[in-house]
Motif scaffolding. Structure first.
Motif, short mmCIF file in Angstrom:
data_model
loop_
_atom_site.label_atom_id
_atom_site.label_comp_id
_atom_site.label_asym_id
_atom_site.label_seq_id
_atom_site.Cartn_x
_atom_site.Cartn_y
_atom_site.Cartn_z
N ARG A 1 0.84 -1.19 0.00
CA ARG A 1 0.00 0.00 0.00
C ARG A 1 0.89 1.25 0.00
O ARG A 1 1.95 1.28 0.61
N LEU A 2 0.39 2.29 -0.67
CA LEU A 2 1.00 3.62 -0.63
C LEU A 2 -0.14 4.61 -0.45
O LEU A 2 -1.12 4.58 -1.20
N SER A 3 -0.03 5.51 0.54
CA SER A 3 -1.10 6.49 0.77
C SER A 3 -0.52 7.83 1.16
O SER A 3 0.59 7.92 1.71
N TRP A 4 -1.30 8.90 0.85
CA TRP A 4 -0.83 10.28 1.06
C TRP A 4 -2.03 11.18 1.28
O TRP A 4 -3.09 11.00 0.67
N ASN A 5 -1.90 12.15 2.21
CA ASN A 5 -2.88 13.23 2.30
C ASN A 5 -2.15 14.56 2.36
O ASN A 5 -0.93 14.61 2.56
N ASP A 6 -2.88 15.67 2.20
CA ASP A 6 -2.24 16.98 2.05
C ASP A 6 -1.55 17.47 3.31
O ASP A 6 -0.66 18.32 3.24
N ASN B 1 5.82 5.30 8.17
CA ASN B 1 4.86 6.39 8.24
C ASN B 1 5.59 7.73 8.34
O ASN B 1 6.66 7.82 8.95
N GLY B 2 5.00 8.77 7.77
CA GLY B 2 5.60 10.09 7.82
C GLY B 2 4.57 11.18 8.00
O GLY B 2 3.36 10.96 7.90
N THR C 1 -5.77 8.18 12.25
CA THR C 1 -4.54 8.25 13.03
C THR C 1 -3.59 9.26 12.41
O THR C 1 -3.78 9.72 11.28
N ASP C 2 -2.53 9.60 13.16
CA ASP C 2 -1.64 10.71 12.82
C ASP C 2 -0.61 10.30 11.77
O ASP C 2 0.58 10.12 12.07
N VAL C 3 -1.06 10.15 10.54
CA VAL C 3 -0.19 9.76 9.43
C VAL C 3 -0.57 10.60 8.21
O VAL C 3 -1.75 10.70 7.87
N ASP C 4 0.43 11.20 7.55
CA ASP C 4 0.20 11.95 6.32
C ASP C 4 0.78 11.26 5.08
O ASP C 4 0.35 11.55 3.97
N ARG C 5 1.79 10.40 5.27
CA ARG C 5 2.35 9.61 4.19
C ARG C 5 2.64 8.22 4.75
O ARG C 5 3.14 8.09 5.87
N SER C 6 2.37 7.18 3.98
CA SER C 6 2.62 5.84 4.48
C SER C 6 2.87 4.89 3.31
O SER C 6 2.23 5.00 2.26
N VAL C 7 3.82 3.98 3.51
CA VAL C 7 4.05 2.89 2.58
C VAL C 7 4.18 1.61 3.39
O VAL C 7 4.81 1.61 4.45
N SER C 8 3.54 0.55 2.94
CA SER C 8 3.60 -0.72 3.67
C SER C 8 3.57 -1.86 2.66
O SER C 8 3.14 -1.69 1.52
N GLY C 9 4.01 -3.02 3.10
CA GLY C 9 4.00 -4.19 2.23
C GLY C 9 4.50 -5.41 2.95
O GLY C 9 5.01 -5.33 4.08
#
Length: 664
Positions: A543-548, A588-589, A557-565
């Motif tokens: 997974r790859l996810s991003w918010n502004d 997480n970032g 939860t307190d995450v603005d960028r995340s990559v997992s696998g």
């Protein structure tokens, strides 16, 4: 009774929560029978287990400042919505009189945060239990009865400080009596439903509050309960190796399933030179959570279905579910409870419109009624559910009751999906499905503030997501790719604006500033979600996810960028085909504005150390799930988390978990 026996009872009893979804007594009486003989031979003799939901009211006595519990569609009361479990035995005699005994436990709903009274203390009733006799008369497949016997309960007083914080929770047990009446109806197979009224009168007891500079308070519970129950008839010899024959023909229009999950976690001490309000404590600790859920469904008409999922939840995540952005327990709710609390987590209508052509089999399962459906179809869902029920799915990392436990592993962590504290919302979903692809969209209610349990209906606020799912094969191995875009509008504050105000007025508390500048703000982003089978029983996921990252997180939860696998391996190669090994990781970032806010002493939904030496939060997780039998799975899990809550000054943390999961 041993823990194993209690566990087995709870697995079976969990299926019966929420029998209200199964309709009225008249509907039960109209169920078709295969022959007149079936009605004639129906017997109420035997053991049974089951559960119930309903609604209650009453009083705890004058001057008790009772806490009001949520009633869902009904007004809040001292019990609110209720739910629990029962077990019993009936004996039907030749003259059709039925005598029996039943024991039950009933739990109250969660606190209504809007109507919590302010005072030096608040009283509550946590649960009640009874052991009762039952006397009824059989009219074949239905039986009216009266009931009465011994009752007990646990009451509690929450002592508050001047700021509304709870500083002590003394409690006590109280005994008394109960009486009531009801009627029970045979449905299909070995299932019966009941409607029951029960009055509970517990003895008055005085709880001393001298240690807090207050006189004692007298707790005098008088409680009225209306219950809708569902029982599974086990027969007169449930311990026999020969299966009991079903009392009535099985219906193909019902689906009844249940799960129960006990998940314990702990960690040893780790490096923590300083801690803040939301920090994971440096001193080791252990916590556990326990959920039991019923998955009840009924076919209403062609393509029309209704589902109801009442759930009891008890326990707490580590540190009350605070201190990690990628939190370690997917079963941990932000609203933990010392005693089980009942919530109707899902209730929704589902309508499927088939377009004809090729069909596929639908197996019986949780929130799924067996049958056939067109592959080319349009589906509409309206009601209460979790956004993850229909979006961001993944075959290898989706269910913290069965696979990975960490929040950043089973979800796209930067997707701030709308939800109340347990993780559910109300809304609508539309899906168009084809053989090789699907597109789905949803609109949802959002909470009225960050970390709020109150969902609002406001045309100016809400959440929306659109997801495309493509299905393909690589070297004859199936795979899926999901792409989602989302946007939420809710009552949140802007990080840069709060920092600017605090910089101009250093004496201000930045968390107070943030609360004061909240208004309707927007958050948007995207996620990519892929899964690929490598060979039979071995699959990869990512997974790859991003918010502004400009405004506060509202729900998740307190995450603005995340990559997992990671990798999922079934145990067929070592003779354990239903066992699973999972190995995965996540990073997480935060946005720069979010980092600066936390560094200035700001608090997020789950994190806030008072200071911040920023570094991405890194998570490694591995588990082994051992299937004891088709109904029971045991899991050992290990998580290694560096830079917990993005703070390089603290950690790393080693988290060890054990999970017991039962289902049928």
């Amino acid at each position: 009774m041993t823990c194993v026996h209690l566990f087995r009872i709870r697995i079976a009893a969990g299926a019966a929560l929420g029998a209200a979804a199964f309709g009225t007594p008249a509907a039960a009486a109209d169920l078709p029978l295969k022959s007149p003989a079936a009605k004639a031979v129906y017997s109420w003799t035997g053991f049974y287990v089951g559960a119930h939901v309903g609604y209650g009211d009453g009083t705890l006595g004058p001057g008790t400042n009772p806490i009001l519990e949520q009633g869902v569609v009904f007004p809040p009361t001292i019990t609110g919505g209720i739910g629990g479990f029962q077990v019993g035995y009936n004996k039907e005699f030749a003259n059709r009189f039925v005598l029996g005994v039943e024991a039950d436990a009933t739990f109250t709903g969660p606190t209504d945060p809007v109507r919590r009274p302010l005072g030096p203390f608040n009283a509550s009733i946590d649960y009640v239990g009874t052991v009762r006799g039952r006397a009824g008369y059989s009219f074949g497949t239905w039986m009216p009865y009266v009931t009465g016997g011994f009752a007990w309960g646990h009451s509690q007083v929450r002592v508050n400080d001047g700021g509304g914080n709870v500083i002590s929770e003394p409690g006590q047990y109280q005994t008394g009596w109960t009486a009531g009446a009801g009627a029970e109806f045979a449905l299909s197979g070995n299932w019966t439903a009941k409607l029951e009224y029960e009055y509970i009168d517990l003895s008055r007891r005085r709880l001393g509050l001298n240690d807090f500079g207050m006189p004692g308070v007298s707790i005098d519970p008088r409680i009225h309960l209306l219950k809708f129950g569902l029982n599974y008839q086990l027969g007169d010899s449930p311990w026999s190796a020969t299966p009991t024959r079903t009392a009535l023909p099985e219906s193909s229009d019902w689906s009844v399933h249940a799960q129960t999950t006990l998940l314990g976690q702990g960690y040893p001490s780790f490096r923590a030179p300083y801690s803040g309000t939301n920090s994971l404590p440096g001193v080791g600790q252990a916590q556990q959570t326990w959920t039991t859920t019923a998955f009840l469904g009924v076919r209403l008409w062609e393509g029309g279905e209704f589902y109801f999922n009442p759930e009891t939840a008890q326990g707490f995540g580590l540190n009350g579910t605070l201190g990690l952005a990628g939190f370690s327990n997917g079963e941990a709710q932000k609203a933990g409870a010392q005693y089980p609390k009942i919530r109707p987590q899902r209730y929704y209508f589902k309508q499927t419109f088939g377009f004809g052509g090729e069909q596929e089999d639908v197996p019986d399962g949780p929130n799924q009624i067996a049958g056939k459906r067109d592959i080319d179809r349009l589906t509409i869902v309206v009601g209460r559910f979790a956004v993850g029920d229909f979006f961001d799915g993944n075959s290898y990392a989706k269910d913290p009751r069965a696979d990975f436990m960490n929040w950043a592993m089973w979800a796209s962590a930067a997707y701030d999906f709308p939800a109340d504290l347990p993780g559910y919302t109300r809304g609508a979903v539309v899906e168009l499905n084809r053989k090789d692809w699907a597109v789905r969209a949803g609109v949802f209610q959002v909470p009225n503030a960050p970390n709020s349990d109150v969902l609002i209906s406001n045309p100016n606020n809400g959440g929306a997501v659109v997801e495309f799912e493509g299905r393909y094969s690589i070297f004859d191995q199936p795979g899926k790719l999901r792409v989602g875009v989302f946007g939420n509008r809710g009552n949140t504050g802007n990080y840069r604006q709060a920092l600017a105000i605090e910089d101009a007025n250093p004496a201000f508390d930045i968390n107070g500033v943030m609360a004061g500048i909240r208004k309707d703000n927007t958050k948007y982003g995207f996620y990519l979600n892929g899964e690929q089978q490598i060979v039979t029983d071995v699959g990869l996921f990512g997974r790859l996810s991003w918010n502004d990252g400009r405004n506060e997180i509202l729900s998740f939860t307190d995450v603005d960028r995340s990559v997992s696998g990671g990798l999922s391996i079934k145990g067929s190669r070592w003779g354990r085909a239903n066992d699973t090994i999972g190995i995965g990781g996540a990073v997480n970032g935060l946005s720069s504005a979010h980092r600066d806010y936390l560094a200035a002493g700001g608090l997020g939904l789950l994190i806030g150390d008072g200071a911040l030496n920023y570094s991405p939060e890194r998570i490694f997780e591995t588990y082994y799930a051992y299937q004891v039998n088709k109904n029971l799975t045991l899991t050992a899990d290990y998580q290694f988390i560096t830079n917990p809550a993005y703070n390089a000054d603290r950690g790393p943390v080693h988290i060890f978990s054990g999970r017991i999961h039962g289902e049928f």
